[in-house]
Design a protein around this motif. Sequence first.
Motif, short mmCIF file in Angstrom:
data_model
loop_
_atom_site.label_atom_id
_atom_site.label_comp_id
_atom_site.label_asym_id
_atom_site.label_seq_id
_atom_site.Cartn_x
_atom_site.Cartn_y
_atom_site.Cartn_z
N VAL A 78 0.84 -1.19 0.00
CA VAL A 78 0.00 0.00 0.00
C VAL A 78 0.88 1.25 0.00
O VAL A 78 1.84 1.34 0.77
CB VAL A 78 -0.92 0.00 1.25
N GLY A 79 0.57 2.16 -0.86
CA GLY A 79 1.31 3.44 -0.92
C GLY A 79 2.48 3.40 -1.89
O GLY A 79 2.96 4.44 -2.32
N ALA A 110 -2.30 5.68 -7.40
CA ALA A 110 -2.60 6.48 -6.20
C ALA A 110 -4.08 6.47 -5.85
O ALA A 110 -4.53 7.20 -4.97
CB ALA A 110 -2.11 7.91 -6.39
N GLY A 111 -4.87 5.65 -6.52
CA GLY A 111 -6.32 5.60 -6.27
C GLY A 111 -6.64 4.89 -4.97
O GLY A 111 -5.77 4.31 -4.31
N PRO A 112 -7.94 4.91 -4.58
CA PRO A 112 -8.36 4.24 -3.35
C PRO A 112 -8.11 2.73 -3.41
O PRO A 112 -8.17 2.12 -4.47
CB PRO A 112 -9.86 4.53 -3.27
N TRP A 157 -20.13 -0.29 0.88
CA TRP A 157 -18.68 -0.43 1.15
C TRP A 157 -17.95 0.59 0.29
O TRP A 157 -18.35 0.88 -0.84
CB TRP A 157 -18.21 -1.84 0.80
N ARG A 158 -16.87 1.16 0.84
CA ARG A 158 -16.07 2.06 0.01
C ARG A 158 -14.59 1.72 0.18
O ARG A 158 -14.15 1.30 1.26
CB ARG A 158 -16.34 3.53 0.33
N PRO A 159 -13.83 1.87 -0.89
CA PRO A 159 -12.39 1.59 -0.79
C PRO A 159 -11.70 2.65 0.06
O PRO A 159 -12.22 3.76 0.23
CB PRO A 159 -11.93 1.65 -2.25
N THR A 160 -10.52 2.32 0.59
CA THR A 160 -9.81 3.24 1.48
C THR A 160 -8.96 4.22 0.66
O THR A 160 -8.05 3.79 -0.06
CB THR A 160 -8.86 2.44 2.40
N PRO A 161 -9.23 5.52 0.80
CA PRO A 161 -8.37 6.47 0.07
C PRO A 161 -6.92 6.33 0.54
O PRO A 161 -6.66 6.04 1.72
CB PRO A 161 -8.94 7.83 0.46
N LEU A 162 -6.00 6.53 -0.38
CA LEU A 162 -4.59 6.33 -0.07
C LEU A 162 -4.14 7.15 1.15
O LEU A 162 -3.41 6.67 2.00
CB LEU A 162 -3.73 6.66 -1.31
N ASP A 163 -4.62 8.41 1.26
CA ASP A 163 -4.15 9.23 2.38
C ASP A 163 -4.72 8.79 3.73
O ASP A 163 -4.30 9.25 4.78
CB ASP A 163 -4.39 10.73 2.11
N GLU A 164 -5.71 7.87 3.71
CA GLU A 164 -6.22 7.34 4.99
C GLU A 164 -5.52 6.03 5.36
O GLU A 164 -5.73 5.50 6.45
CB GLU A 164 -7.73 7.07 4.89
N GLY A 169 4.86 2.51 2.22
CA GLY A 169 5.00 2.59 0.76
C GLY A 169 5.14 4.03 0.30
O GLY A 169 4.60 4.94 0.92
N ARG A 170 5.88 4.24 -0.78
CA ARG A 170 6.04 5.61 -1.29
C ARG A 170 6.22 5.60 -2.79
O ARG A 170 6.41 4.54 -3.40
CB ARG A 170 7.24 6.28 -0.61
#
Length: 562
Positions: A78-79, A110-112, A157-164, A169-170
């Motif tokens: 992730v990330g 970079a999407g959810p 249900w919703r996917p997790t946004p990257l910033d949350e 990961g970078r």
Amino acid sequence: MRILLLTHTFNSLTQRIFIELSGLGHDLSVEFDINDGVTEEAVELFRPHLILAPYLRRAIPESIWRNYTTLVVHPGIVGDRGPSAIDWAILEGESEWGVTVLQAEAEMDAGPIWATETFAMREGTKSSLYRNEVTEAALKAVLRAVERVGDYNSGTWRPTPLDEASSRGRLRPVMKPEDRSIDWISDDTATVLNKIRASDSFPGVLDALFGKPCHIFDAHEFAGHGSPGELAGRVGDGVVKFTSDGAIWIGHAKRSDYWPGIKLPTALAFPEAAELPELLEESGDIRYQEENSVGYLHFDFYNGAMGTTACKRLLAAYIKARSRPTRVIVLMGGSDFFSNGLDLNLIEASESPSDESSLNIEAMDDLCQAILETDGQLTVSALQGNAGAGGAFLALAADEVWARSGVILNPHYKNMGNLYGSEFWTYRLPLRVGEDQASQIMQNRLPIGVQEAKRLGFIDDHFGKDVAEFVSQVEARASALASSPEFTDRLSAKRSSRAIDEAAKSLAQYRSEELSHMQRNFYGFDPSYHVARHHFVQKTPHSWTPRHLARHRELGWMVPED
Ligand code: COA
């Protein structure tokens, strides 16, 4: 669901996802990412409920991801973002890595996040990790993501946004040749091998041999000490080069300064290697071991490609194994591939590809025939890795065929310019699966998974979640076979059915009929095989998606209404 696989090529991961999702009853079609307009057309024709991108090299057009749920499989935690995910993970010595399924958006990767899986890293090449750990993790994550589509559509249900999402990961840049380059004076063996593994099978490490630039691949540690950067000698078709604290063996090289510019065994890419002292005759790609009346013959050829010399060496090793007082011989293949048949790179690089193809298939058939004619032992093919074309039919020469769960089989030749094929497939395939299934397998040109292969009778069993587990179960089963009270009866039943088959139609007859078709492929008026082989080894980018994959482009396809 109708699921469109949007992918750069129909590579092993895409094939596995195709097999597993089809097996769950989803309706799959494939489109190669060639041109935005063509992708848009494919989407219009197929009207997918979901677009999955298992292997892409560029961003998905906004016109697609804005209008359709589009999920990308990224081979990173992730990330992590960027096109060199596994390369960096290996080079930077990550002990754990992962695969993330995320929704396509304007910024790449970079999407959810829809799903993610992690795995322990192993000392292996990038492509070996990709075909094993990455593929297994990707499959789990994809299946979970696919299960979530209904809840996503209904808003529960919703996917997790990257910033949350919390992760180390970078974003990392594309890995450049200088990031991989070897300093032979200061880099120790472990560092050198790590750089090569991070770049194998693509793009390789840019280096020089005999003062000429080339990419190097297929390296192992070799015992020895000497002046760093100097060549120590030759072992098999590879060369040995000293590092700062030891030496490595380099099996394959790709020269860009010299025809044909494809990956070849190092000693063939550089004829100068013949002048080097021979340190050892054999490179260790063929190994034999014996335990509990079972002989295990390992043949770990780079990319599973078996050229004329490889087939002859393996035949010699097989005949030796057959002469041992064992009860069972297990053909172990290699850990990444069982076999992919004739070595198309060596054929392409030869003076006469027609003659070399002919020599190669004769050598392969000699090997298959020796296995078929074995009457003192029961034989087993144990597929740790994938098998394609003649390599899949080599497996059928044995009495039993076992495969690791997750292995992909491509038991057909037509994708290589309508090649007819040999390896006694006209004898063994109908015997195992029946005439109708045999012709369907040959015509469909599609990969098959182990479940279907077992249902059809192409293989006898599949087991083991990874290579280590598979190998240990193969050992247990082979020992049980050798010590079974029924062993003697099984062996005599094998002898008598072979004698009946031989009386009905001899192996010589099957072989000569198959080879007469192959002679037409190699020397006849139709150049399709030579053209297809050239594009395959030169990795010519696709300019269209083959019809057997793009079902939405089949003649008579009706655009779905729902
Ligand atoms: N000869 C030489 N190289 C081969 C090969 C062969 N028979 N089969 C595969 N390879 C190489 C590929 O070029 C690729 O090389 P790279 O990664 O070093 O660049 C690597 O092995 C992996 O193959 P790839 O095609 O990327 O794997 P896949 O899992 O996507 O597809 C196959 C598997 C078997 C469907 C595909 O490799 C194939 O069609 N191979 C040719 C089989 C054939 O026609 N053999 C000759 C007739 S017997």
